[in-house]
Motif scaffolding. Sequence first.
Motif, PDB file in Angstrom:
ATOM      1  N   ARG A 219       0.821  -1.203   0.000  1.00  0.00           N
ATOM      2  CA  ARG A 219       0.000   0.000   0.000  1.00  0.00           C
ATOM      3  C   ARG A 219       0.861   1.262   0.000  1.00  0.00           C
ATOM      4  NH1 ARG A 219      -5.397  -0.513   1.176  1.00  0.00           N
ATOM      5  NH2 ARG A 219      -5.457   1.588   2.065  1.00  0.00           N
ATOM      6  N   LYS A 220       2.000   1.211   0.690  1.00  0.00           N
ATOM      7  CA  LYS A 220       2.908   2.360   0.688  1.00  0.00           C
ATOM      8  C   LYS A 220       3.433   2.627  -0.717  1.00  0.00           C
ATOM      9  CE  LYS A 220       4.628   1.830   5.440  1.00  0.00           C
ATOM     10  NZ  LYS A 220       5.815   1.567   6.270  1.00  0.00           N
ATOM     11  N   GLN A 221       3.885   1.569  -1.381  1.00  0.00           N
ATOM     12  CA  GLN A 221       4.416   1.743  -2.718  1.00  0.00           C
ATOM     13  C   GLN A 221       3.327   2.161  -3.698  1.00  0.00           C
ATOM     14  OE1 GLN A 221       7.061  -1.048  -4.369  1.00  0.00           O
ATOM     15  NE2 GLN A 221       8.405  -1.114  -2.601  1.00  0.00           N
ATOM     16  N   MET A 222       2.128   1.616  -3.525  1.00  0.00           N
ATOM     17  CA  MET A 222       1.018   2.009  -4.385  1.00  0.00           C
ATOM     18  C   MET A 222       0.696   3.494  -4.230  1.00  0.00           C
ATOM     19  SD  MET A 222      -1.232   1.132  -6.644  1.00  0.00           S
ATOM     20  CE  MET A 222      -1.308  -0.669  -6.595  1.00  0.00           C
ATOM     21  N   ALA A 223       0.773   4.003  -3.007  1.00  0.00           N
ATOM     22  CA  ALA A 223       0.505   5.418  -2.758  1.00  0.00           C
ATOM     23  C   ALA A 223       1.490   6.307  -3.506  1.00  0.00           C
ATOM     24  CB  ALA A 223       0.566   5.703  -1.258  1.00  0.00           C
ATOM     25  N   ILE A 224       2.774   5.965  -3.434  1.00  0.00           N
ATOM     26  CA  ILE A 224       3.791   6.770  -4.108  1.00  0.00           C
ATOM     27  C   ILE A 224       3.635   6.676  -5.620  1.00  0.00           C
ATOM     28  CG2 ILE A 224       6.265   7.139  -4.382  1.00  0.00           C
ATOM     29  CD1 ILE A 224       5.146   7.830  -1.641  1.00  0.00           C
ATOM     30  N   LEU A 225       3.281   5.484  -6.108  1.00  0.00           N
ATOM     31  CA  LEU A 225       3.097   5.306  -7.542  1.00  0.00           C
ATOM     32  C   LEU A 225       1.919   6.140  -8.052  1.00  0.00           C
ATOM     33  CD1 LEU A 225       3.981   3.814 -10.104  1.00  0.00           C
ATOM     34  CD2 LEU A 225       2.379   1.988  -9.489  1.00  0.00           C
ATOM     35  N   ILE A 226       0.817   6.137  -7.318  1.00  0.00           N
ATOM     36  CA  ILE A 226      -0.344   6.937  -7.716  1.00  0.00           C
ATOM     37  C   ILE A 226      -0.008   8.415  -7.697  1.00  0.00           C
ATOM     38  CG2 ILE A 226      -2.671   7.616  -7.023  1.00  0.00           C
ATOM     39  CD1 ILE A 226      -3.110   4.783  -6.050  1.00  0.00           C
ATOM     40  N   LEU A 227       0.702   8.850  -6.663  1.00  0.00           N
ATOM     41  CA  LEU A 227       1.090  10.258  -6.555  1.00  0.00           C
ATOM     42  C   LEU A 227       1.973  10.664  -7.732  1.00  0.00           C
ATOM     43  CD1 LEU A 227       0.742  12.673  -4.649  1.00  0.00           C
ATOM     44  CD2 LEU A 227       2.854  11.988  -3.516  1.00  0.00           C
TER      45      LEU A 227
END
Length: 322
Positions: A219-227
């Motif tokens: 979820r952390k990596q997904m957040a940065i990717l979306i941003l």
Amino acid sequence: MLFQKMFPGDGEILLRSRLYVMCGIFVLIPNTICLVVFNSSKDFRQRFVFFTLLSVSDMINGISFIMSGSGRLNLILHDQYHFKTSSYECMTGYLWPVFLLFGGQLPATFHCLLTVERVLAVNRVSWYRSRWTWRHRLYLSSLGIFICVFLSFIALIVSFASPSLNDNRICAVMDSTGIVYGTIHYCWIALSYMIAFGVTLNLFLRSHGSKFLNHTEKRKQMAILILSGINVLMVSVPNFVLVADQWDTDEFDVLLVGVAYLLYGFQSCFNLPIFYFFRLEFRRRCHELCRFRRTGSNTIVSNDMSRQKLSRVNASFVNTAI
């Protein structure tokens, strides 16, 4: 042109300026909340140095919209807008050109620094867990701020050495620095977001299937990717539109360019919802600050303790800090 027919006279620039002011206010609210949460404890201040400075830089971006919109409205209402003005007069006579420069450069710089930290966390796991501290983030942040100040100083020199004459006092970045420097400014910001997104996507694809990566880390990596993806869509693409508007003989509508630049501002609003929905510790901290803490809720484990526990796991692709 379509918008010129719909908004005759100064209608386009008046509407554009009002939208800028509203956009700036809308940017300040979520980033102020992020800033409060990131500085609510010593652990958060040390762990989220880059995110704190990213929120500050996005707030500067919001302030630049408020200053440029209100400044242009004031000039129009006092019949001082339609005067020929040199680029150097824009840089030295008004505050918003400098804020527009910093509002574009600082967020791009800190996104690049976040990408650098992610690369270290994935490719140098042992060194990152044992050696990487908040001081390293502070050193890199200082370097990034120095680079932005240096680039803005170059812009001032360029506007002084080879001033260009503008038909009005809109004093946007291109009008204040000249078309050559302005093109370089917008292009390096656009490319920096695109490179950051490419690197982040590569790290995500490499590490997402790892059995050592738990649900929280995904979820952390997904957040940065979306941003990063939002930045490409709402910053990189509008930047290329702004450059094309200056170099193309058939200029775009003033309002159309303003709407494209508004996307540049609204991307600064997405930090709060992305952090809230994808970062459990951020969401818990928000609830605690809002007095929504649940009875018996677990205390958020500090970053140093997490590193000591994770050091026992031989994982190649775990990003524990971001």
